[in-house]
Design a protein around this motif. Structure first.
Motif, short mmCIF file in Angstrom:
data_model
loop_
_atom_site.label_atom_id
_atom_site.label_comp_id
_atom_site.label_asym_id
_atom_site.label_seq_id
_atom_site.Cartn_x
_atom_site.Cartn_y
_atom_site.Cartn_z
N HIS A 26 0.97 -5.43 -3.52
CA HIS A 26 1.75 -5.37 -2.29
C HIS A 26 1.19 -6.39 -1.31
CE1 HIS A 26 -1.60 -2.70 -1.40
NE2 HIS A 26 -1.17 -2.42 -0.19
N HIS A 83 -0.05 -5.98 1.82
CA HIS A 83 -1.02 -5.63 2.85
C HIS A 83 -2.20 -6.61 2.85
CE1 HIS A 83 0.10 -1.18 3.86
NE2 HIS A 83 0.67 -2.05 4.68
N ASP A 96 -5.40 -6.53 3.06
CA ASP A 96 -6.61 -6.39 2.24
C ASP A 96 -6.36 -6.84 0.79
OD1 ASP A 96 -4.97 -4.06 2.41
OD2 ASP A 96 -6.51 -2.83 1.46
N HIS A 97 -5.11 -7.07 0.42
CA HIS A 97 -4.80 -7.49 -0.96
C HIS A 97 -4.45 -8.97 -1.07
CE1 HIS A 97 -4.89 -3.29 -2.38
NE2 HIS A 97 -4.77 -3.12 -1.08
N HIS A 115 3.64 4.09 -1.12
CA HIS A 115 2.74 3.57 -0.10
C HIS A 115 3.56 3.29 1.16
CE1 HIS A 115 -1.01 1.98 1.25
NE2 HIS A 115 -0.71 0.71 1.15
N ASP A 158 -2.24 0.63 -4.23
CA ASP A 158 -2.41 1.59 -3.13
C ASP A 158 -1.29 2.62 -3.20
OD1 ASP A 158 -4.36 -0.19 -2.36
OD2 ASP A 158 -3.69 -0.36 -0.27
N HIS A 174 -2.54 7.05 1.32
CA HIS A 174 -3.65 6.82 0.39
C HIS A 174 -4.12 8.17 -0.17
CE1 HIS A 174 -4.32 2.56 0.96
NE2 HIS A 174 -4.31 2.68 2.26
#
Ligand SMILES: [Zn+2]
Ligand SMILES: [Zn+2]
Length: 258
Positions: free
Chosen positions: A59, A61, A63-64, A143, A164, A203
Motif C-alpha cells: 500500500h 502509506h 512507512d512502506h 486497512h 498492514d 492494525h
C-alpha cells in the motif's frame, strides 16, 4: 533450471517505524524484488540497489514507500527502468501524491518519456504477477487505505505476507488452500494496551493473533513484523505470554531460504 533456485528472503526492515537500529518494513526477495520500500537505501550498498529490478508495494502509506524516492534517484540513468508493481489504487496514490513533480519529480518522464527511470506495472487482486522466478498474488486485506497482502510462489514453495491489516479474511482463505506454504509474515503493530489506537488505525495487537492464525491451521511458522518501535518491549512480552508456538517475533534483520 531456474525453478530449482531457492526462494530467498532478506528481512531488511522488520519494523513499522524508524529509529537507529529499527529499519522500516522492507523485504528483499531473490536479491532483485523488494516487497515494500521502507528502508532500501539505508540497508543496501549502491551496487545491491542497482540489482533491484522491481518494488512490489502492499500500500502507499509512508512507512512502506519511504526509501522509494531515494532509490529511484540512485538508479537514475540506468538502462532498465525500475518497475513499481501494485494494484491500481496504490499506483494512483504514488502518481498523485509522491511522484507528482511537487513532492518529488515524475520519474516516469525522466530522463525522458522513452527512457524513464520508473515504470508503473499494475497488478490485479487475485491474479498472480510474475516477478523474476517467482509470482506474486495480491490479496486484499483490511486497512485504512486500499492494501494488499501477497502470496509469493515458486514451484513447490510459497510464502505469505499480510501487509498492514486489522483482523482479515481473504489472506487466510488463500493460506488454507496453499500447499507447500513455508512461512507466513504477519503484521503486529501495537501492544494490547494500545488496542484503541490499533483499532482506529486498522492494525493488529498480540491478543488478536491466535484468532487470526486459527483461520488457517497449518504448520507454517508465523513471523511477526511491523512492530512500532516504542511498543516493541510490550509486544514482545505479550506475544510470549500467548504461549503460541507458531508465533515468532521478527525483531532483527534475518535471511530465509525456502
Ligand atoms: Zn499502513
Ligand atoms: Zn505500515
Amino acid at each position: 533450471m531456474s525453478s530449482r533456485k531457492p526462494l530467498t528472503i532478506r528481512v531488511l526492515g522488520p519494523y513499522g517505524g524508524s529509529a537507529p537500529g529499527y529499519r522500516i518494513t522492507t523485504f528483499l526477495i531473490d536479491g532483485e524484488t523488494a516487497l515494500d520500500a521502507g528502508a532500501l537505501t539505508e540497508s543496501l550498498p549502491l551496487a545491491a540497489q542497482r540489482r533491484i529490478r522491481r518494488v512490489v508495494l502492499t500500500h502507499a502509506h509512508f512507512d512502506h514507500i519511504a526509501s522509494l524516492p531515494f532509490l529511484i534517484e540512485n538508479l537514475y540513468g540506468r538502462s532498465r527502468p525500475l518497475e513499481v508493481v501494485a494494484p491500481a489504487p496504490v499506483l494512483l496514490a504514488l502518481r498523485r501524491h509522491v511522484f507528482n513533480d511537487v513532492t518529488w519529480p515524475d520519474f516516469t518522464r525522466l530522463p525522458s518519456r522513452t527512457r524513464p527511470t520508473l515504470v508503473y506495472r499494475q497488478a490485479h487482486p487475485g491474479r498472480a504477477v510474475r516477478c523474476g522466478d517467482a509470482t506474486f498474488l495480491p490479496i486484499p486485506v483490511d486497512h485504512l487505505v486500499p492494501a494488499y497482502g501477497y502470496l509469493v510462489v515458486k514451484p513447490g514453495r510459497a510464502v505469505l505476507f499480510s501487509g498492514d491489516t486489522r483482523p482479515t479474511r481473504r489472506i487466510w482463505e488463500v493460506a488454507r488452500r496453499t500447499r507447500d506454504l513455508k512461512a507466513i509474515f504477519l503484521e503486529v503493530s501495537f501492544s494490547d494496551t494500545q488496542a484503541e489506537v490499533a483499532r482506529d488505525s486498522c492494525h493488529l495487537t498480540p491478543r488478536q493473533l491466535p484468532g487470526e492464525i486459527a483461520k488457517a491451521p497449518s504448520r507454517a511458522p508465523v513471523f511477526l513484523y511491523h512492530m512500532k518501535p516504542p511498543s516493541l518491549p510490550r509486544i514482545r512480552r505479550e506475544v510470549r505470554s500467548l504461549g503460541e508456538p507458531r508465533l515468532r517475533l521478527l525483531d532483527s534483520e534475518r535471511s530465509f531460504r525456502f
